[in-house]
Design a protein around this motif. Structure first.
Motif, short mmCIF file in Angstrom:
data_model
loop_
_atom_site.label_atom_id
_atom_site.label_comp_id
_atom_site.label_asym_id
_atom_site.label_seq_id
_atom_site.Cartn_x
_atom_site.Cartn_y
_atom_site.Cartn_z
N MET A 93 4.81 -1.60 2.62
CA MET A 93 5.32 -1.84 1.27
C MET A 93 6.76 -2.33 1.23
O MET A 93 7.16 -3.03 0.31
N GLU A 119 7.47 -3.56 -2.88
CA GLU A 119 6.95 -2.32 -3.41
C GLU A 119 6.12 -2.55 -4.67
O GLU A 119 5.28 -1.74 -5.03
N ALA A 160 -0.89 -0.86 -3.04
CA ALA A 160 -0.75 -1.27 -1.65
C ALA A 160 -1.87 -0.69 -0.80
O ALA A 160 -2.40 -1.36 0.08
#
Lengths: 525, 324
Positions: A108, A112, A124
């Motif tokens: 990530m 993010e 993710a």
């Protein structure tokens, strides 16, 4: 990536790239064309400019001049963020992973998706699962990266790039830390990626890998691109010649050894750290005069520690070893100077840390550890003129260039620095030579020279313990091969019985036939 | 018995007051050090902002303006530390040390020039200070046994900065573990090249960390001179910055651990000052100096690896330089 054109589009086109660092012209008018969906290799020796070139492509450096186009569009890449945005991903030689983060956090990082980690993590995780399935890249997202084996860490790097939407994947010397089996698994992954249309740029100095996996290959030498070839139409010999600029002998002239008396005997050597980690476990070995024993293993499996113990830098925790008539144990440890007096020479793995002192002149680096020897000086006083005269003579014997004894050690190339160390250690006519990674960061020409020297030394009756992560080097020089895994010697093979597959499995810690079967099943599933 | 209970409560109350600047500074240290920048300049930043807060409060008759100035000064010093250690890649310890020396000299020099009181600021009046906030019904509920006395003696009667310090711990923990910035901050202190190759600026992330540290440190300074004390006295931080640093290390660079360490160190100091000159049975006069030395002893013991392992961020102290 497919776009109806009849000619396949170029994923990467570099034109006349130049980059200098001070006086060093690292890239000189470099051109490169990489076809979309191909695996393209760039091969060259250390310092040929490969890493600089891909660093420019990934936005780490900016080129002094030249043009980059990606998928037919001329662009400038100012930063890694730029490169990622344009669909370029990179797997670095030294992994760019935060060791105490989980796989998920590493993937990530920088992407993010939202200000809060939790929302981003949920998304993710889904993407990661899909990528894992699509490409056969299974990794547990919640594992802490530093607890993963190197092969899996590399997968995380690949996943990281794919997660960022990479359609062009650059791999810089990806196999240096892998066992042959892990390398084969990596190649499987790369083939799967190619099938899905990912373009791959593979940077390596290993000829075998170029032949095994690439579609096209470009050769770099001295900062310039010297050839572009289709892999199927070339050969290792041709590539080697292009890399070096002259014909090279890829195989060493190896004659059968005639082992004599034991020179080194080790019995149940153990080394345990303060925190209780067993770095060496019950190492027993015998080394005879006039033979080369190679120790194969993935780096970090105890080879370095073994060298430290045998050269007297570290005392063993238990067990003992015998050099000549002298016994070294935990209770009666030795030190490098005393062992040297017994005829043990040591070419350390990391020459910058332990082999030479970079700011010292070549003449000074040439007497490290021998400054008290009588042929070097008279008692307390060092005589610079004598040191330099002595150094000049050895520079000639070992073809060290430039032959200037007063030049700082740092100003020699890796190969010539290594020759300085070798010249120093061999000059005492040792009975036992401990040598670690003799050709790491050394150009092919110097490798040839160093290998010849080692064979000559063996023929003169010296016992040589060779530690190297380059399996080819171990196989071509050794008379016997020991394999280390997790601090133990897990197997021994005679020169003639050693092949890459058997060694590879042993390096992974699998020794029985049953184990071989299990591991093959694992690879397949 | 009741008297002993009251004594205990008063000690706890004092613990909170003594621990407040330590907590703020320790949180500042966590931000800075998690980003990979050693911050021994906590001491200097706190001293300089203590002076700024008191001087400006005296001039403007406003504690709030004093606080804001203190924060500004502390941020500026943080940026100076950043310039030296991030941009110019200097040695972080030396840069921090320089700031501490600068603060120690500059506060006195400027103080003498401004107020002619030997480096002190004038005594601050009520409005120029942060006053204790008496919580509602503290006096009435004080009569309720046990809980009431805790409410009156420990919970009530603190100034706003004490509450901010406690909130700062939650804030720090939240930022570090739950936010994007926190993830990047932790990454940059462990492996800056990983962040760089992920396309995030190492420099920017570290500067941001230093700015947040500056804000927290500024509040700690203002607390000393305009809340806990009533004016600036030369060298009034007296090593509190270093104690906060020790507490942060004792707390293993974690907000919760650092908070507990600050409270422990604060408690020891509170006990020491309560025991000043008190005769203890069997021992004689209370060994106040020994108690005051305990925080340092404990930290040394911790660093020697006796109480679990303290793991500093891996890239701490190393200026980030893209390799050639």
């Amino acid at each position: 990536m497919a776009n109806g054109d009849s000619a396949p589009p170029l994923a990467i086109k570099l034109s006349a790239i130049n980059k200098s660092f001070g006086d060093v012209h690292a890239n000189r008018n470099v051109n490169l064309e990489v076809m979309s969906g191909h695996i393209h290799g760039i091969i060259g020796e250390n310092g040929a400019g490969k890493s600089t070139l891909v660093s420019i492509l990934y936005g780490f450096y900016s080129a002094d001049s030249g043009q980059i186009s990606i998928n037919g569009q001329t662009t400038t890449i100012r930063s890694s963020a730029d490169a990622i945005y344009k669909g370029i991903g990179m797997v670095h030689q030294h992994f760019m992973l935060v060791p105490n983060f989980s796989v998920l956090e590493n993937v990530m990082l920088g992407h993010e998706g939202s200000l809060s980690i939790e929302t981003g993590a949920k998304k993710a995780r889904k993407v990661l699962n899909k990528l894992s399935q699509d490409f056969g890249l299974a990794v547990d997202p919640d594992m802490i990266v530093e607890n993963l084996p190197v092969g899996l860490q590399q997968r995380v790097e690949i996943l990281k790039a794919l997660f960022r939407g990479a359609e062009i994947l650059i791999l810089d010397e990806p196999t240096g830390v892998l066992t042959p089996q892990e390398t084969e698994q990596l190649f499987e992954i790369l083939r799967a990626l190619r099938k899905k249309g990912v373009t791959i740029l593979l940077i390596t100095h290993k000829l075998k890998e170029i032949i095994a996996i690439t579609d096209d290959v470009s050769v770099m030498r001295g900062g310039e691109m010297v050839a572009h070839l289709e892999t199927t139409r070339t050969s290792p010999a041709e590539l080697a010649e292009l890399m070096v600029g002259r014909k090279v002998l890829l195989e060493v002239d190896h004659t059968p050894a005639t082992p004599g008396e034991p020179v080194l005997q080790a019995q149940d050597l153990c080394l345990t750290t303060m925190s209780g980690i067993n770095q060496l476990k019950d190492i027993s070995l015998v080394l005879r005069a006039g033979e080369i024993v190679g120790i194969a293993g993935v780096s970090g499996n105890g080879q370095s520690e073994l060298l430290d113990v045998l050269s007297g830098i570290t005392a063993p925790t238990s067990g003992f070893f015998q050099v000549g008539t002298s016994n070294i144990t935990a209770q009666q440890p030795s030190n490098p100077a005393r062992l040297r007096a017994l005829g043990v020479a040591h070419v350390p793995e990391d020459r910058h840390k332990r082999g030479i002192i970079l700011p010292f002149s070549a003449a000074e680096s040439m007497i490290l550890g021998f400054s008290g020897a009588h042929h070097q000086n008279s008692g307390w006083w060092l005589s610079p003129s004598r040191l330099e005269a002595d150094c000049a003579k050895r520079m000639q014997d070992f073809d060290i260039r430039p032959p200037i004894p007063s030049l700082a050690s740092a100003n020699f190339s890796g190969g010539n620095q290594q020759k300085i160390v070798l010249a120093r250690e061999i000059s005492t006519q040792p009975k036992l030579l401990l040598v670690g990674q003799p050709t790491r960061g050394v150009d092919i020409g110097a490798i040839e020279f160093i290998h010849k020297q080692l064979i000559a030394l063996r023929n003169a009756g010296c016992a040589i313990l060779l530690i190297s992560v380059e399996l080819d080097e171990i196989m071509s020089l050794s008379d016997r091969i020991l394999v280390m895994n997790n601090g133990q010697i897990v197997g021994e093979l005679e020169r003639d019985n050693a092949d890459e597959k058997r060694l590879g499995l042993m390096m992974a810690g699998i020794t029985t036939d049953e184990g071989v079967a299990i591991s093959q099943r694992r690879v397949r599933s | 018995m009741a008297d002993l209970w009251l004594q205990f409560l008063l000690t706890i109350d004092a613990t909170l007051r003594v621990a407040t600047p330590l907590i703020l500074c320790a949180m500042a240290g966590i931000f800075s050090e998690k980003s990979g920048v050693i911050d021994i300049s906590l001491e200097g930043k706190m001293l300089m902002s203590a002076f700024a807060a008191a001087a400006v409060a005296a001039l403007t008759s406003s504690a709030l303006v004093g606080l804001i100035t203190a924060i500004g000064v502390s941020i500026l010093l943080g940026l100076l530390h950043g310039l030296a250690s991030i941009t110019m890649r200097g040695n972080q310890v030396i840069s921090g040390l320089a700031i501490n020396i600068l603060a120690s000299g500059l506060t006195v020099t400027v103080g003498i020039a401004m107020f002619q009181q030997g480096g002190q600021t004038p005594n601050l009046a009520r409005v120029e200070r942060f006053r204790p906030i008496e919580l509602p019904l503290a006096e009435h509920l004080g009569g309720v046994p046990f809980v009431g006395s805790i409410y009156r003696e420990v919970v009530s009667g603190h100034n706003i900065l004490v509450w901010i310090a406690l909130t700062a711990v939650l804030f720090t923990a939240f930022i570090l573990t739950r936010t994007r910035f926190g993830l990047r901050l932790r990454a940059v202190g462990e492996k800056p090249e990983a962040l760089d190759s992920a396309g995030v600026s190492v420099t920017r992330t570290r500067y941001l960390a230093l700015i947040i540290a500056g804000v927290l440190c500024g509040m700690a300074g203002a607390y000393l001179s305009t809340a806990h004390g009533s004016g600036f006295v030369r060298e009034m931080t007296a090593g509190k910055g270093y104690i906060a640093l020790a507490a942060m290390i004792f707390g293993k660079w974690q907000p919760r651990g650092a908070l507990l360490a600050c409270l422990l160190f604060g408690f020891l100091e509170a006990v020491a000052s309560r025991l000043q000159g008190v005769e203890v049975p069997l021992i004689g006069e209370a060994p106040v100096d020994l108690i005051l030395a305990l925080p340092y002893l404990l930290t040394v013991i911790l660093l020697a690896g006796f109480v679990g392992k303290a793991m500093p961020p891996r890239a701490i102290g190393e200026p980030y330089l893209k390799e050639r």
